[in-house]
Enzyme design. Structure first.
Site, PDB file in Angstrom:
ATOM      1  N   PRO A   1      11.926   5.754  -1.939  1.00  0.00           N
ATOM      2  CA  PRO A   1      11.212   6.738  -1.803  1.00  0.00           C
ATOM      3  C   PRO A   1       9.601   7.568  -1.273  1.00  0.00           C
ATOM      4  CG  PRO A   1      11.968   6.903  -4.221  1.00  0.00           C
ATOM      5  CD  PRO A   1      11.314   4.928  -3.768  1.00  0.00           C
ATOM      6  N   GLU A   2      10.148   8.586  -0.118  1.00  0.00           N
ATOM      7  CA  GLU A   2       8.733   8.739  -0.292  1.00  0.00           C
ATOM      8  C   GLU A   2       8.995  10.297  -0.021  1.00  0.00           C
ATOM      9  OE1 GLU A   2       5.658   7.622   1.829  1.00  0.00           O
ATOM     10  OE2 GLU A   2       5.725   5.118   1.751  1.00  0.00           O
TER      11      GLU A   2
ATOM     12  N   ARG B   1      -1.487  -1.047  -6.165  1.00  0.00           N
ATOM     13  CA  ARG B   1      -0.772  -0.404  -5.058  1.00  0.00           C
ATOM     14  C   ARG B   1      -1.431  -1.260  -3.888  1.00  0.00           C
ATOM     15  NH1 ARG B   1       2.752   3.016  -5.752  1.00  0.00           N
ATOM     16  NH2 ARG B   1       3.951   2.139  -3.819  1.00  0.00           N
TER      17      ARG B   1
ATOM     18  N   ASN C   1       3.092   5.093  -0.080  1.00  0.00           N
ATOM     19  CA  ASN C   1       2.362   3.755   0.322  1.00  0.00           C
ATOM     20  C   ASN C   1       2.007   4.205   1.993  1.00  0.00           C
ATOM     21  OD1 ASN C   1       0.497   2.376  -0.033  1.00  0.00           O
ATOM     22  ND2 ASN C   1       1.917   0.560  -1.130  1.00  0.00           N
TER      23      ASN C   1
ATOM     24  N   LYS D   1       7.872  14.172  -4.775  1.00  0.00           N
ATOM     25  CA  LYS D   1       9.555  12.888  -4.471  1.00  0.00           C
ATOM     26  C   LYS D   1      10.200  13.024  -6.058  1.00  0.00           C
ATOM     27  CE  LYS D   1       5.980   8.950  -3.122  1.00  0.00           C
ATOM     28  NZ  LYS D   1       4.603   8.668  -4.294  1.00  0.00           N
TER      29      LYS D   1
END
Length: 270
Positions: free
Chosen positions: A2-3, A258, A162, A52
């Site tokens: 998910p974004e 990340r 990301n 989210k």
DNA sequence: TCAAGATGATCAG
DNA sequence: TGATCCTCTTGAT
């Protein structure tokens, strides 16, 4: 996987099959059994997303709060549900459809107050009409943290992950390690407008395509799909490969746990 | 067949 | 900062 656009689409898909209908709610895996029993047989009011986070409201009051995390998946199907495969944390079934949730970081039953608290903790979501980009800029403008980290901070801005981080910074030709305080208002307004555009496109298509004909036609021929999670991108997961625009080698490093990707020439540090 | 890594977030130290 | 949660895909063996 998910974004923000994924959750937005998910909420719409859940509404299409469950809103206004009574549903069976179970937890084949067992971890959500007690909460599932509370809303089992109740009528779904509305599903909605914020950043989210996903919320499924029931007319009787309770709300199922879901956060997919890194690996969670919510699948929706027509007709009778199959035998549960794997660890199905939550299953919602109506007369005509079913939805299975697996691997989510969060699946809990909450009330209105808790939902208000969660919403209050989130920064503006580019997909929500009521979002106020000024709130995000107020945080960015006063922070020494890297813009690449701030974009991922859900209390600054919600729904960006990301992929959108890497791609929006590339499209703004902004180095991800630039301190927030050094990002001008004009620059921020452009990034915000771009995120709104990219994420709305993601809602429409279900893909993250950041290299698009209307943006940069000369790059289209060079761009390649990274994988099924998204579409044509400039730098995301392209570390070590040539930049589509200038052919420099795309850099990668870990920032706050990340993976970060950028072109050292197109996104030169100032 | 198996290990590593992944679009996320939280908690302990 | 690293460990942890949890599932699925990909690539190495």
């Amino acid at each position: 996987m998910p974004e923000g656009h994924t959750l937005f689409r998910l909420a719409a898909a859940l509404n299409a099959v469950f809103a206004g209908r009574p549903v069976e709610v179970t937890s084949p895996q067992g971890r959500f059994s007690n909460s599932a029993a509370t809303v089992d047989g109740q009528v779904v009011d509305l599903a909605e997303s914020a950043g989210k986070h996903l919320f499924v409201r029931f007319e009787s009051g309770p709300i199922i709060h879901v956060h997919l995390g890194l690996i969670g998946v919510f699948t929706i199907g027509d007709g009778d549900p199959p035998e549960p495969v794997g660890a199905v944390r939550l299953r919602i079934v109506s007369a005509a459809a079913y939805a299975d949730l697996r691997g989510a970081t969060t699946c809990e039953l909450i009330d209105e107050d808790k939902m208000t608290t969660i919403l209050g903790s989130l920064g503006p979501d580019p997909l929500r009409l009521d979002a106020d980009p000024d709130k995000a800029f107020a945080r960015i403008h006063t922070s020494k943290k890297a813009i690449g980290a701030l974009l991922m901070d859900q209390t600054v801005l919600s729904g960006v992950g990301n992929v959108y981080r890497a791609e929006s910074l590339f499209r703004a030709r902004l180095h991800p390690l630039t301190p927030g305080a050094k990002v001008s208002r004009r620059r921020w307004d452009a990034i915000w407008a771009d995120l709104v555009d990219l994420m709305e496109y993601g809602v429409q298509t279900g893909r993250i395509d950041t290299v698009r004909p209307e943006h940069e036609p000369e790059v289209m021929g060079r761009a390649a799909r990274v994988d099924d999670h998204g579409g044509e991108v400039y730098v995301y997961r392209r570390g070590g490969q040539p930049c589509h625009v200038c052919s420099s080698v795309v850099r990668t490093r870990v920032l706050e746990g990340r993976n970060l990707f950028w072109c050292p020439v197109c996104q030169r540090r100032r």
